[in-house]
Design an enzyme around this catalytic site. Structure first.
Site: not given
Ligand code: NAD
Length: 284
Positions: A53, A97, A120
């Site tokens: 990422k 995460q 997200d």
């Protein structure tokens, strides 16, 4: 017949090039999109995802930072950090995460993130907005899948889409996005009886199970579009999807490979959401 392969790697690269230009334009207006990633513990897979990422963000000119925390961090401390990031005007996107250690509630963490920074697309407010078809941050993997289908002008309206898997991050939302596109959607899962009865009736088959080679050519209707979301590491170290690619490729009209399929698209959509978050700030 041999299916056309939709390369997520190539499409993601094309999208990153476009986003790079967009970020350059934003920079001229004094806006640099910023993504903050929070990594708890030292799960090697999580570390590698975060690295991917960061690399992709850098490539398009998005500023990114990673906050690494020990696996023993108390839940309350993590929530406090998220509150701080929510208030930090420099931060456009916050990504924690997953998975998190067992003593931390993932749902609590997700719900603490400001929905306007939830790149997200996991916050219940954003999930709700997606359900009613409002503009919002879409969850990255389903958004990536939709983008892959649209990149080939694959008709969705009136088609029968069968989604296998009903997780909150892939199965459920991808079905909803296909429904929003006027497909007729069937969900299958671990308790579905006679899976083949459903898969063989699918015009579009989305497979998000997480077990290698669950489906072969016999499970696929002639000419179906097959999107393989699964990522499985075999004992040999090789990565493979949930679909037996070698046999399915002769039956499908389009198919995505693993690796280089849905995976790179997920990261590209995260970048898109971060740019969207930065632009949103400008309009407030
Ligand atoms: P999950 O474990 O949360 O969900 C798996 C789903 O599969 C469940 O809903 C379960 O009911 C269903 N299932 C399990 N066994 C089944 C069977 N035999 N028949 C039918 N259904 C069955 O997993 P997830 O988070 O949704 O991820 C699924 C897969 O996709 C994993 O391999 C994961 O690594 C991968 N993934 C890939 C990306 C990407 O960017 N490419 C992103 C997220 C997840």
């Amino acid at each position: 017949m041999s299916a056309e392969i939709i390369s997520g790697k190539d499409l993601a690269q094309e999208l990153r090039l476009n986003m790079k230009q967009e970020v350059e334009e934003l920079r001229k207006e004094g806006i640099t999109p910023q993504l903050t990633v929070v990594l708890v513990g030292d799960n090697p897979a999580s570390k590698s995802y975060v690295k991917g990422k960061e690399k992709a963000a850098k490539e398009v000119g998005i500023s990114s930072s990673v906050i690494e925390l020990p696996a023993t961090i108390p839940e309350e401390e993590l929530l406090q950090l998220i509150h701080k990031l929510n208030q930090d005007k420099e931060v456009n996107g916050i990504l924690v995460q997953l998975p998190l250690p067992d003593h931390i509630s993932e749902q609590k963490v997700i719900e603490t993130i400001n929905p306007d920074k939830d790149v997200d697309g996991f916050h219940p407010v954003n999930i709700g907005r997606m359900m009613i078809g409002e503009d919002t941050f879409l969850p990255c993997t389903p958004y990536g899948i939709l983008t892959m289908l649209k990149s080939r002008n694959i008709q969705l309206e009136g088609k029968h889409a069968v989604v296998i898997g009903r997780s909150n991050i892939v199965g459920k939302p991808v079905g909803q996005l296909l429904l929003n596109e006027n497909a007729t959607v069937t969900y299958c899962h671990s308790r579905t009886k006679d899976l083949r009865n459903f898969t063989t009736k699918a015009d579009i088959l989305i497979v998000a199970i997480g077990k290698p080679n669950v489906l072969t050519a016999e499970d696929i209707k002639d000419g179906a579009v097959v999107i393989d979301v699964g990522i499985n590491r075999l004992e040999s170290g090789k990565l493979t999807g949930d679909v037996d690619f070698e046999s399915a490729v002769s039956r499908a009209s389009y198919i995505t490979p693993v690796p280089k399929g849905v995976g790179p698209m997920t990261i590209a959509m995260l970048l898109k959401n971060t740019i969207k978050a930065a632009k949103g700030l400008e309009n407030r």
